[in-house]
Design a protein around this motif. Structure first.
Motif, PDB file in Angstrom:
ATOM      1  N   ALA A 170      -7.435   2.875   6.894  1.00 28.10           N
ATOM      2  CA  ALA A 170      -7.395   1.559   6.271  1.00 28.10           C
ATOM      3  C   ALA A 170      -6.337   1.519   5.177  1.00 28.10           C
ATOM      4  O   ALA A 170      -6.212   2.446   4.384  1.00 28.10           O
ATOM      5  CB  ALA A 170      -8.759   1.195   5.680  1.00 28.10           C
ATOM      6  N   CYS A 171      -5.564   0.455   5.170  1.00 28.06           N
ATOM      7  CA  CYS A 171      -4.600   0.219   4.096  1.00 28.06           C
ATOM      8  C   CYS A 171      -4.617  -1.260   3.757  1.00 28.06           C
ATOM      9  O   CYS A 171      -5.458  -2.018   4.264  1.00 28.06           O
ATOM     10  CB  CYS A 171      -3.198   0.688   4.479  1.00 28.06           C
ATOM     11  SG  CYS A 171      -2.416  -0.270   5.784  1.00 28.06           S
ATOM     12  N   SER A 203      -1.004   2.872   7.782  1.00 28.41           N
ATOM     13  CA  SER A 203      -2.288   3.254   8.362  1.00 28.41           C
ATOM     14  C   SER A 203      -2.151   3.508   9.858  1.00 28.41           C
ATOM     15  O   SER A 203      -2.798   4.399  10.414  1.00 28.41           O
ATOM     16  CB  SER A 203      -3.343   2.173   8.100  1.00 28.41           C
ATOM     17  OG  SER A 203      -2.957   0.935   8.662  1.00 28.41           O
ATOM     18  N   THR A 209      -8.324   6.591   3.582  1.00 29.06           N
ATOM     19  CA  THR A 209      -7.457   5.709   2.811  1.00 29.06           C
ATOM     20  C   THR A 209      -6.601   6.531   1.862  1.00 29.06           C
ATOM     21  O   THR A 209      -6.896   7.693   1.581  1.00 29.06           O
ATOM     22  CB  THR A 209      -8.274   4.711   1.969  1.00 29.06           C
ATOM     23  OG1 THR A 209      -9.243   5.435   1.201  1.00 29.06           O
ATOM     24  CG2 THR A 209      -8.978   3.687   2.822  1.00 29.06           C
ATOM     25  N   LEU A 215     -12.653  -4.001   7.397  1.00 28.15           N
ATOM     26  CA  LEU A 215     -13.547  -2.891   7.706  1.00 28.15           C
ATOM     27  C   LEU A 215     -14.954  -3.408   7.991  1.00 28.15           C
ATOM     28  O   LEU A 215     -15.378  -4.429   7.441  1.00 28.15           O
ATOM     29  CB  LEU A 215     -13.591  -1.903   6.536  1.00 28.15           C
ATOM     30  CG  LEU A 215     -12.347  -1.037   6.321  1.00 28.15           C
ATOM     31  CD1 LEU A 215     -12.475  -0.260   5.013  1.00 28.15           C
ATOM     32  CD2 LEU A 215     -12.144  -0.077   7.489  1.00 28.15           C
ATOM     33  N   ARG A 244     -11.787   0.511  -3.196  1.00 30.20           N
ATOM     34  CA  ARG A 244     -11.949  -0.765  -2.502  1.00 30.20           C
ATOM     35  C   ARG A 244     -12.572  -0.568  -1.136  1.00 30.20           C
ATOM     36  O   ARG A 244     -13.453  -1.325  -0.719  1.00 30.20           O
ATOM     37  CB  ARG A 244     -10.596  -1.459  -2.356  1.00 30.20           C
ATOM     38  CG  ARG A 244     -10.062  -2.007  -3.658  1.00 30.20           C
ATOM     39  CD  ARG A 244      -8.623  -2.435  -3.517  1.00 30.20           C
ATOM     40  NE  ARG A 244      -8.436  -3.340  -2.400  1.00 30.20           N
ATOM     41  CZ  ARG A 244      -7.295  -3.491  -1.742  1.00 30.20           C
ATOM     42  NH1 ARG A 244      -6.240  -2.789  -2.087  1.00 30.20           N
ATOM     43  NH2 ARG A 244      -7.204  -4.351  -0.759  1.00 30.20           N
ATOM     44  N   ALA A 245     -12.123   0.443  -0.411  1.00 32.15           N
ATOM     45  CA  ALA A 245     -12.669   0.703   0.918  1.00 32.15           C
ATOM     46  C   ALA A 245     -14.150   1.045   0.839  1.00 32.15           C
ATOM     47  O   ALA A 245     -14.962   0.592   1.651  1.00 32.15           O
ATOM     48  CB  ALA A 245     -11.888   1.825   1.593  1.00 32.15           C
ATOM     49  N   HIS A 253     -15.999   8.622   3.353  1.00 33.34           N
ATOM     50  CA  HIS A 253     -14.648   8.257   2.933  1.00 33.34           C
ATOM     51  C   HIS A 253     -13.832   9.500   2.610  1.00 33.34           C
ATOM     52  O   HIS A 253     -14.322  10.429   1.955  1.00 33.34           O
ATOM     53  CB  HIS A 253     -14.680   7.334   1.712  1.00 33.34           C
ATOM     54  CG  HIS A 253     -15.200   5.971   2.030  1.00 33.34           C
ATOM     55  ND1 HIS A 253     -14.383   4.906   2.313  1.00 33.34           N
ATOM     56  CD2 HIS A 253     -16.468   5.500   2.130  1.00 33.34           C
ATOM     57  CE1 HIS A 253     -15.115   3.846   2.580  1.00 33.34           C
ATOM     58  NE2 HIS A 253     -16.386   4.181   2.464  1.00 33.34           N
ATOM     59  N   ILE A 280      -8.174  -3.130   4.893  1.00 37.10           N
ATOM     60  CA  ILE A 280      -9.418  -2.837   4.181  1.00 37.10           C
ATOM     61  C   ILE A 280     -10.381  -4.013   4.256  1.00 37.10           C
ATOM     62  O   ILE A 280     -11.589  -3.837   4.424  1.00 37.10           O
ATOM     63  CB  ILE A 280      -9.110  -2.470   2.713  1.00 37.10           C
ATOM     64  CG1 ILE A 280      -8.437  -1.100   2.650  1.00 37.10           C
ATOM     65  CG2 ILE A 280     -10.381  -2.452   1.870  1.00 37.10           C
ATOM     66  CD1 ILE A 280      -8.041  -0.662   1.257  1.00 37.10           C
TER      67      ILE A 280
END
Length: 519
Positions: free
Chosen positions: A430-431, A438, A476, A467, A483-484, A493, A464
């Motif tokens: 995720a970006c 990503s 990430t 998700l 944030r993720a 994570h 992100i």
């Protein structure tokens, strides 16, 4: 391995700004193809274009005045309340567009024919009105949720959205159009003042550090892109310098070249590949870790950015539309007529200045960096610790770069390595935008799974904001992990400092391989 178990953390102001910037980016990034199409129409068919065509040139005005704001409105509403929000947001935004045109016509009626005001293109209006209309529609739907008689749901849904769209269009026509026109006038005046006083290069003092800390989207997509489009539409040259303030790939290239010649260890080894990806692929994120290893290098980026802006100001360099991704190829494709020399020079000179300043900094600290490497000290952690020592106090932003977990997963007693407490079958990179860096990281990990003979694991890339709970493991960059984690708190994570070649990928592969072996 910086794998974290489900946990909620407070990201602070940095995360809030990133989240706001991501929302704005979600309204602009998917529209880049439309902006490119508009730029091509402009390049070929306007009066000063390559192949002027008065008939096809009539597409240019309605395209930017109506189509682009409505597309932005639909995407903005959709982000808030799916298709229903997109439709209501588009209706409401059309009220803002019509209200702005009405106000301009009223003013022009009092002005001489040779001094008429031009149209105000409602990009900022769409970015404000559409999410507002969608959110209020969502709140209204909650009022009668579960209270509608069976068989009347479609009737209520259709009429409520139509009526509320009508109401919000009127709100947009009167008060909001007036406010947005005033806001656009203030912002345009501020930009013109910066240009006239030769102070526009000072914006690099804000933009370059913001890029490194992923805080640039709010400024770029919230201010620079709308103002740049409005300026390009009204400019005789058909372009705007504002599109080059953030997209110039020169500073990033200069930094990576400095590491190529004067860096040490893994940073020097990976810099040449990163430079190719950054300059030609347009993925600027790949140079952020290099700047964060030694934050004083941001000074080099600022110097390069200011050089590029100054060059474009002096020589008239500008783009017709935003260049996304920020590749030299995308930049050159959007160069306004007669601006090629200026834009090329701005990229070359900004890269050269960044390279010179960064080289001086790297050479000055080379002995200290080599000594740390000989002691087995991780250069990244050492740089963060040294920066905190120089600052004289702890920094939440710098501490967050280590990607320390708030609650590590369990460790295997036999091997001492990290293990997951849930089966990993869906890995998501995720970006900010869900593309570029990503996608590159997902490809790297996918190949590692294939070489290790691990099957049954899907590896994808997403923004992100997109998700969902189906992600078993989310990977990430360190600055985005908070944030993720806030979006998918039940996922595991992993934080990495570089999507291109992180050693943590091998740990993830080994962790999943052990799971499959144990099973």
């Amino acid at each position: 391995m910086t794998t974290t178990s489900p946990a909620q953390t407070r990201g602070g102001a940095r995360v809030a700004v990133q989240r706001f910037g991501t929302f704005l980016s979600g309204m602009i990034m998917p529209l880049i193809p439309a902006l490119i199409a508009w730029g091509i129409f402009t390049a070929f068919f306007i009066e000063k274009g390559w192949t002027p065509n008065a008939q096809l040139a009539t597409i240019v005005g309605p395209f930017i005045h109506y189509l682009l704001p409505i597309l932005i409105a639909y995407l903005g509403g959709h982000l808030v309340y799916a298709v229903r929000g997109g439709v209501v947001g588009a209706i409401a935004t059309f009220g803002v567009i019509a209200g702005s045109d009405f106000l301009i016509a009223q003013v022009n009626a009092t002005l001489p024919a040779d001094n008429q005001l031009g149209e105000v293109n409602m990009f900022i209006g769409a970015m404000i009105m559409a999410p507002l209309a969608a959110w209020t529609m969502k709140m209204l739907d909650r009022l009668w949720e579960g209270k509608v008689r069976a068989g009347f749901e479609m009737l209520v849904n259709m009429f409520s959205a139509g009526i509320w769209g009508f109401v919000m269009a009127i709100v947009g026509f009167y008060p909001l159009a007036w406010l947005i026109n005033g806001l656009m006038n203030v912002l345009s005046t501020a930009v013109n003042w910066l240009v006239e006083t030769n102070l526009l290069p000072l914006t690099s003092i804000i933009i370059e550090p913001a890029k490194v800390f992923f805080l640039n989207n709010a400024l770029n997509h919230g201010v620079l892109t709308p103002l740049g489009l409005d300026q390009a539409a009204s400019s005789d040259a058909g372009g705007s310098i504002l599109f080059l303030l953030e997209a110039n790939p020169g500073p990033g290239l200069g930094l990576l070249l400095a590491f190529t010649f004067f860096g040490i260890g893994a940073a020097r080894a990976s810099a040449p590949g990163a430079a190719i990806i950054q300059f030609f692929g347009g993925i600027h994120e790949v140079y952020f870790p290099y700047a964060l290893m030694k934050p004083i290098l941001i000074v080099a980026l600022i110097a390069g950015g200011m050089t590029g802006v100054t060059t474009n100001m002096l020589l008239g360099g500008m783009l017709r539309a935003p260049a996304a991704p920020g590749s030299i190829l995308a930049v050159m494709a959007q160069v306004a007529n007669n601006s090629y020399v200026a834009v090329i020079l701005s990229v070359v000179l900004s890269a050269a200045v960044t390279f010179i300043v960064a080289s001086i900094i790297l050479r000055a600290s080379r002995k200290r960096d080599l000594a740390a490497a000989e002691l087995g000290t991780d250069s990244f952690s050492a740089a963060v610790s040294q920066t905190e020592a120089n600052k004289g106090k702890k920094s939440d932003a710098l501490s967050g770069l280590r990607g320390s977990a708030s609650a590590p997963v369990a460790e295997s007693a036999a091997t001492g390595t990290a293990v997951a407490d849930r089966e990993i079958s869906n890995v998501v990179f995720a970006c900010d935008a869900g593309m570029g860096s990503s996608a590159m990281g997902a490809s790297v990990l996918r190949n590692k799974f294939k070489k290790a003979g691990v099957e049954g694991v899907t590896v994808t890339n997403k923004a992100i904001a997109n998700l969902d709970p189906s992600a078993d493991l989310v990977i990430t960059q360190q600055q985005l992990t908070d944030r993720a984690r806030g979006v998918t708190p039940d996922s595991l994570h992993v934080s990495v400092d570089n999507f291109m070649n992180s050693p943590k990928y091998d740990e993830v592969v080994e962790m999943v391989r052990r799971q499959r072996g144990d099973a």
